[in-house]
Design a protein around this motif. Structure first.
Motif, PDB file in Angstrom:
ATOM      1  N   THR A   1      35.553  46.422  40.666  1.00 35.22           N
ATOM      2  CA  THR A   1      36.242  46.430  41.907  1.00 35.22           C
ATOM      3  C   THR A   1      35.547  45.519  42.745  1.00 35.22           C
ATOM      4  O   THR A   1      36.041  44.830  43.649  1.00 35.22           O
ATOM      5  CB  THR A   1      36.116  47.857  42.299  1.00 35.22           C
ATOM      6  OG1 THR A   1      34.904  48.429  42.362  1.00 35.22           O
ATOM      7  CG2 THR A   1      37.125  48.741  41.378  1.00 35.22           C
ATOM      8  N   HIS A   2      34.019  45.542  42.760  1.00 42.04           N
ATOM      9  CA  HIS A   2      33.384  44.870  43.714  1.00 42.04           C
ATOM     10  C   HIS A   2      31.665  44.486  43.128  1.00 42.04           C
ATOM     11  O   HIS A   2      31.463  45.360  42.136  1.00 42.04           O
ATOM     12  CB  HIS A   2      33.363  45.132  44.997  1.00 42.04           C
ATOM     13  CG  HIS A   2      32.895  46.601  45.251  1.00 42.04           C
ATOM     14  ND1 HIS A   2      33.321  47.814  44.740  1.00 42.04           N
ATOM     15  CD2 HIS A   2      31.699  47.114  45.899  1.00 42.04           C
ATOM     16  CE1 HIS A   2      32.202  48.842  44.947  1.00 42.04           C
ATOM     17  NE2 HIS A   2      31.403  48.442  45.594  1.00 42.04           N
TER      18      HIS A   2
ATOM     19  N   ILE B   1      40.030  37.038  38.474  1.00 45.90           N
ATOM     20  CA  ILE B   1      41.206  37.463  39.247  1.00 45.90           C
ATOM     21  C   ILE B   1      41.229  37.496  40.772  1.00 45.90           C
ATOM     22  O   ILE B   1      40.038  37.231  41.338  1.00 45.90           O
ATOM     23  CB  ILE B   1      41.568  38.759  38.487  1.00 45.90           C
ATOM     24  CG1 ILE B   1      40.253  39.888  39.207  1.00 45.90           C
ATOM     25  CG2 ILE B   1      41.731  39.094  37.192  1.00 45.90           C
ATOM     26  CD1 ILE B   1      40.655  41.366  38.663  1.00 45.90           C
ATOM     27  N   THR B   2      42.536  37.452  41.394  1.00 54.22           N
ATOM     28  CA  THR B   2      42.605  37.650  42.703  1.00 54.22           C
ATOM     29  C   THR B   2      43.280  39.145  42.837  1.00 54.22           C
ATOM     30  O   THR B   2      43.886  39.510  42.008  1.00 54.22           O
ATOM     31  CB  THR B   2      43.360  36.812  43.280  1.00 54.22           C
ATOM     32  OG1 THR B   2      44.461  36.869  43.033  1.00 54.22           O
ATOM     33  CG2 THR B   2      42.780  35.052  42.881  1.00 54.22           C
ATOM     34  N   SER B   3      43.729  39.294  44.206  1.00 53.50           N
ATOM     35  CA  SER B   3      44.326  40.565  44.469  1.00 53.50           C
ATOM     36  C   SER B   3      46.072  40.500  44.061  1.00 53.50           C
ATOM     37  O   SER B   3      46.517  41.377  44.083  1.00 53.50           O
ATOM     38  CB  SER B   3      44.559  40.974  46.007  1.00 53.50           C
ATOM     39  OG  SER B   3      44.992  40.083  46.664  1.00 53.50           O
TER      40      SER B   3
ATOM     41  N   VAL C   1      48.232  46.215  34.884  1.00 56.96           N
ATOM     42  CA  VAL C   1      47.404  46.339  36.099  1.00 56.96           C
ATOM     43  C   VAL C   1      47.684  45.435  37.315  1.00 56.96           C
ATOM     44  O   VAL C   1      48.017  44.297  37.136  1.00 56.96           O
ATOM     45  CB  VAL C   1      45.799  46.076  35.545  1.00 56.96           C
ATOM     46  CG1 VAL C   1      44.903  46.263  36.683  1.00 56.96           C
ATOM     47  CG2 VAL C   1      45.678  46.963  34.376  1.00 56.96           C
ATOM     48  N   SER C   2      47.779  46.004  38.614  1.00 57.23           N
ATOM     49  CA  SER C   2      47.814  45.125  39.741  1.00 57.23           C
ATOM     50  C   SER C   2      46.683  45.707  40.710  1.00 57.23           C
ATOM     51  O   SER C   2      45.957  46.380  40.448  1.00 57.23           O
ATOM     52  CB  SER C   2      49.239  45.132  40.243  1.00 57.23           C
ATOM     53  OG  SER C   2      49.311  46.352  40.811  1.00 57.23           O
ATOM     54  N   PHE C   3      46.452  44.549  41.780  1.00 55.69           N
ATOM     55  CA  PHE C   3      45.588  44.928  42.768  1.00 55.69           C
ATOM     56  C   PHE C   3      45.918  44.876  44.010  1.00 55.69           C
ATOM     57  O   PHE C   3      47.050  44.582  44.296  1.00 55.69           O
ATOM     58  CB  PHE C   3      44.441  43.776  42.331  1.00 55.69           C
ATOM     59  CG  PHE C   3      43.975  43.916  40.905  1.00 55.69           C
ATOM     60  CD1 PHE C   3      42.825  44.578  40.521  1.00 55.69           C
ATOM     61  CD2 PHE C   3      44.488  42.999  40.140  1.00 55.69           C
ATOM     62  CE1 PHE C   3      42.553  44.720  39.116  1.00 55.69           C
ATOM     63  CE2 PHE C   3      44.096  43.039  38.848  1.00 55.69           C
ATOM     64  CZ  PHE C   3      43.055  43.698  38.332  1.00 55.69           C
TER      65      PHE C   3
ATOM     66  N   ILE D   1      30.881  44.032  51.328  1.00 53.04           N
ATOM     67  CA  ILE D   1      30.826  42.960  50.457  1.00 53.04           C
ATOM     68  C   ILE D   1      31.938  42.183  50.275  1.00 53.04           C
ATOM     69  O   ILE D   1      33.102  42.930  50.535  1.00 53.04           O
ATOM     70  CB  ILE D   1      29.966  43.486  49.118  1.00 53.04           C
ATOM     71  CG1 ILE D   1      29.639  42.539  48.289  1.00 53.04           C
ATOM     72  CG2 ILE D   1      31.262  44.343  48.498  1.00 53.04           C
ATOM     73  CD1 ILE D   1      28.836  42.655  46.978  1.00 53.04           C
ATOM     74  N   PRO D   2      31.986  40.874  50.245  1.00 55.92           N
ATOM     75  CA  PRO D   2      33.313  40.283  50.100  1.00 55.92           C
ATOM     76  C   PRO D   2      34.078  40.386  48.823  1.00 55.92           C
ATOM     77  O   PRO D   2      33.584  41.050  48.082  1.00 55.92           O
ATOM     78  CB  PRO D   2      32.891  38.647  50.301  1.00 55.92           C
ATOM     79  CG  PRO D   2      31.575  38.645  50.577  1.00 55.92           C
ATOM     80  CD  PRO D   2      30.845  39.652  50.161  1.00 55.92           C
ATOM     81  N   ASP D   3      35.438  40.344  48.959  1.00 57.87           N
ATOM     82  CA  ASP D   3      36.084  39.996  47.893  1.00 57.87           C
ATOM     83  C   ASP D   3      36.366  41.455  47.065  1.00 57.87           C
ATOM     84  O   ASP D   3      36.191  41.655  45.785  1.00 57.87           O
ATOM     85  CB  ASP D   3      35.597  39.089  46.832  1.00 57.87           C
ATOM     86  CG  ASP D   3      36.507  37.904  46.531  1.00 57.87           C
ATOM     87  OD1 ASP D   3      37.860  38.276  46.747  1.00 57.87           O
ATOM     88  OD2 ASP D   3      36.627  37.262  45.716  1.00 57.87           O
ATOM     89  N   CYS D   4      36.635  42.597  47.552  1.00 64.64           N
ATOM     90  CA  CYS D   4      36.879  43.726  47.144  1.00 64.64           C
ATOM     91  C   CYS D   4      38.175  44.195  46.827  1.00 64.64           C
ATOM     92  O   CYS D   4      39.514  44.069  47.542  1.00 64.64           O
ATOM     93  CB  CYS D   4      36.255  45.036  48.123  1.00 64.64           C
ATOM     94  SG  CYS D   4      34.681  44.705  48.555  1.00 64.64           S
ATOM     95  N   LEU D   5      38.453  44.869  45.577  1.00 60.32           N
ATOM     96  CA  LEU D   5      39.785  45.416  45.185  1.00 60.32           C
ATOM     97  C   LEU D   5      39.814  46.768  45.125  1.00 60.32           C
ATOM     98  O   LEU D   5      39.079  47.537  44.480  1.00 60.32           O
ATOM     99  CB  LEU D   5      39.958  44.625  43.692  1.00 60.32           C
ATOM    100  CG  LEU D   5      39.962  43.163  43.850  1.00 60.32           C
ATOM    101  CD1 LEU D   5      39.827  42.804  42.056  1.00 60.32           C
ATOM    102  CD2 LEU D   5      41.052  42.737  44.352  1.00 60.32           C
TER     103      LEU D   5
END
Lengths: 553, 553
Positions: free
Chosen positions: B68-69, B117-119, B130-132, B139-143
């Motif tokens: 996730t991060h 991956i991206t969101s 699976v999707s996000f 912290i940056p870039d969390c899903l």
């Protein structure tokens, strides 16, 4: 001309372990003698007490140990101090009650002279006079001290707050303080615990209303944990129990002991028939019982911890019971307290917790910034020595002092061991005496120091290996071993190869030395340590203690 | 009919060491693989990671590790996990950057498949989709993750807050969350860190104004310490430095490494020429420099601790410099942090410190009660599983869930190892799998367990004694020794009598056994341990480890 000197043996740059010395000419007065509980880094140490080397060297000049109040950080070191130097102890009735508990434990009662004083007492020791004033704090019967010397009056506040509506009649004597200030104070020595906190320390009586409210709401048993020595709090619990028609049971040795002292000496009033013993708890309906227990700091063997894990024989916490933590975790204890709260929630208890006075169930016994400023204002000292605090607190206390008129440069921020001398009305800090920590481990004092602790640390982190081998006296051949025994290092079963390689390395090391005709034991041991140590670090990134034992037959 | 199962291997009833598993039929997805730093009671242990026995036994079914991060408690266990089970890792660009740093350290880069991956990514693993969705955090870039199964959609929030004015563009995607909720969520798995805190988690952008204000006021150097991974905070420091015309120097390995990753991957913008190396610091006027450093948690070897004791080669803190602690101490770290603050005051620095967001220099990355309620409201889950918290936090989170409409009885408060199965739209928790702590000591994993730790504890508290004696093979007489070696027990010099008495006791014990014709080694060793142990406890109240070594010649 003589001078008055203030010496700090403990209590500065730290919270805990208070011990101060005032001397004038041939007379020495000692103020407080505290103990401090160590943090985990001091492996196996039970208590830290002040280093009293200076006092041992000057014991013929010591006239008295005067104790401001009965908290551990002011009385915890007394038994160990008395074993070195027998000196009469001056304290109030309640404080002496707590000191006596300690003396009994250490079998020192018979040989110790205890002198009961009140805030009205006036004492004389050679050229030094001593008088007192009442202060409010989180334990009954607390004193501030005025030391009258030919150089002027020095005031030591003890631990204090200004509580204008204290519980249990524990008023501070502002009028007397004002009079002391009016007469002139050459130096004020004042505690700094809450020098970082803005405003006024909330009154103990604030707790009363919250207690009664929580007691009224509670449907099952109430379990309340606080410091046993906070008898004023205990009195408020008694009153809330009275109002809500509940019996009171005390759990935990120190709670029982301190309440005994308080009852016996008249510092606590409990209605007849209210106190029930632990094994009676289950005989009453849950909503008719309050349990008052030790363990508010998360101590793993105290009553609350055992209740929270269902390991207390006489009492059980059931879903719906209410647990009140009427204390704030002392820095370092947060984790232990939080573990207990978790366990209590898992038992289904309602838990009232939170730091500081956020729940209304606790207030600090130490004055905040406005309290400290009021003391400084009342005393109007020429010189100021902040004590009883870590450096940043002393630093803030100095700023407070300057804000109410203490001249810049007249505050002495000192360290344990530093001495402030006042001579001809001028104070200077130019000299120091030995001061430091003395460790109590088990019943021995001072036989554990840096080297022993360093060894313990290494043993704790990575364990140890003992490598035994026997060599012949004549040709120095290995005739038995090497055998390697480990403890605290790795699972032995999973590291057979490692052990085999160690033994091979030891053999190789000995053979190499032999080839070079080197046969000194210490060289052999050094080389074994080095080769095995390097190998183990490469393989495991660990540095166990390596103890080669070479026998010669 | 098949079922979807949620398994917790870590991250429940604790903060740290997150690892969760979702499975459906033949497919297993692993979410996060964290490490946790141990407290002092786990002597010598460097890291705690989840016990992955269950995954080892089912490794042919594992399709992916989704992260996730990039916080340690979500990625710290990855290298150790990969050494047991090689599995492709799915994460965002920044998270992968931090994972790669770890893989390089453990030389695992070549053999690990990393999937960026991206969101917006949509993945499929057998029957699981699976999707996000984007979440805000520290912290940056969390899903957050949506797991689409034939039994319905399961949502895992990751760590999150709703920050409507985040720094650095780290917005959460509320519209997408609303859409996910609209489509239906059978179960929400949501983090609980701040479930005890009322209100809304303050925005990261609140820090910006306070930073600029403090930077403007500062007359000397500025030293600011925060988590290296909080790149959004770092970005704000860069901007404040820009506004006040200061150069920026990075101290501390993890600060340098993470900023490198962030710069390289475009998560941080620093103007050309702003960064200066450590040895250039002294070449600029103090009011033209900001030092950004590690150590905000009081870590004794990190840059801030070394600066605070004057032990950093390239930089010195002078009186008048400003130190900003832009972080809140994690429970357990309070003492270490407070020691550093004290040292900084002693250097004459102005120190801006305080817990939580009280100074305006720090905000939590985790949502407060209103954030958690908003997530629950958006997702409208039928079932709810609070994770990432100690028991009391999960308990509070359940109350929050019920307050916004989750039916009573539909919340599962589980423990690590517990499994929630959803079948026919009904969730049940009836079974568990092995789960626990695996200890990393040095580079070895799992070779230190209860026995080794118990030994270390004994060694740590009271040290040890090795007693060596040689007896003859034939008549079993003592021909050499006993000799006693101690480590971590007492000062040897001061305890000669004690050692002499121990040796006497050992001799006596052996002679008594001889008289009874008892010659088994283990009995001899047992009796030595017993007699010496009892003697030492009587004399010292300590229980050192006693290791008798008997050699037969």
């Amino acid at each position: 001309m003589n001078k008055v000197s203030f010496l700090a043996l403990g209590g500065i740059n730290e919270i805990g372990k208070n011990m101060y010395v005032i001397e004038y000419g041939d007379d020495i007065l000692v103020i407080d003698c505290g103990g401090k509980f160590p943090d985990e880094s001091l492996l196996g140490i039970d208590l830290i007490i002040p280093d009293v080397t200076y006092l041992e060297e000057n014991q013929d000049r010591i006239r008295a140990l005067i104790v401001t109040h009965g908290h551990e950080d002011h009385i915890g070191g007394i038994p160990f101090f008395l074993k070195k130097i027998n000196v009469p102890i001056y304290a109030t009735r309640f404080t002496l009650g707590l000191i006596e508990l300690k003396l009994e434990e250490h079998r020192l009662t018979r040989d110790t002279e205890l002198v009961t004083i009140t805030s009205d007492s006036i004492l004389e020791f050679g050229e030094i006079g001593v008088s007192f004033f009442k202060v409010s704090h989180s334990i009954p019967d607390c004193l501030g001290i005025v030391i009258h010397t030919p150089e002027g009056n020095v005031v030591h506040t003890g631990d204090f707050k200004f509580d204008l509506t204290p519980a249990n009649g524990q008023y501070c004597d502002i009028h007397k303080m004002a009079e002391i200030g009016r007469q002139g104070v050459i130096a004020l020595i004042s505690e700094s615990t809450n020098a970082e906190r803005k405003g006024v320390s909330p009154s103990e009586s604030m707790v009363a209303e919250h207690l009664v409210e929580a007691f009224r709401k509670a449907e099952g048993k109430i379990i309340l944990s606080t410091f046993a020595s906070n008898v004023n709090r205990v009195q408020q619990v008694v009153e809330a129990a009275m109002k809500t028609n509940r019996k009171l049971s005390l759990l935990g040795r120190s709670m029982v002991n301190v309440v005994d002292v308080a009852l016996e000496r008249g510092y606590l009033n409990v209605p007849d028939g209210m106190l029930i013993s632990a094994h009676e708890i289950e005989q009453f309906p849950p909503d008719k019982v309050v349990i008052l227990c030790t363990g508010s700091q998360g101590e793993p063997n105290a009553a609350l911890a055992r209740l929270s894990t269902g390991n207390y024989r006489d009492a059980t916490i059931y879903p719906g019971d209410t647990v009140i933590l009427a204390a704030s975790p002392i820095p370092g204890n947060e984790k232990g307290v939080s573990r207990i709260i978790d366990n209590l929630f898992q038992l289904g208890a309602k838990v009232i917790y939170g730091s500081g006075s956020s729940t209304g169930m606790h207030v600090s016994g130490h004055g905040y910034q406005e309290d400290l400023k009021l003391m400084l204002t009342l005393m109007k000292p020429t010189y100021f020595i902040p004590i009883h605090g870590e450096y940043r607190m002393l630093h803030h206390h100095r700023q407070l002092a300057e804000s109410v008129g203490v001249e810049k440069g007249n505050t002495f921020i000192i360290k344990n061991g530093d001495v402030v001398d006042i001579e001809d009305s001028v104070a200077r800090q130019t000299r120091s005496i030995p001061a430091g920590d003395t460790y109590v481990d088990g019943i021995s004092v001072g036989d554990v120091g840096e080297i022993v602790l360093r060894d313990r640390k290494q043993l704790a982190e990575d364990g140890m290996l003992v490598i035994v081998l026997t060599i012949s006296k004549g040709d120095r051949k290995i005739i038995q071993g090497p055998d390697t025994i480990t403890r605290g290092f790795v699972y032995v079963k999973e590291s057979e190869n490692l052990i085999r390689e160690i033994n091979r390395l030891v053999k190789k090391t000995i053979l190499e030395l032999e080839a070079d005709n080197i046969r000194q034991w210490n060289v052999m041991k050094q080389n074994i340590k080095k080769s095995v140590g390097q190998y183990l670090f490469r393989q495991t990134k660990r540095k166990p203690m390596i103890l080669p034992i070479i026998l010669e037959i």
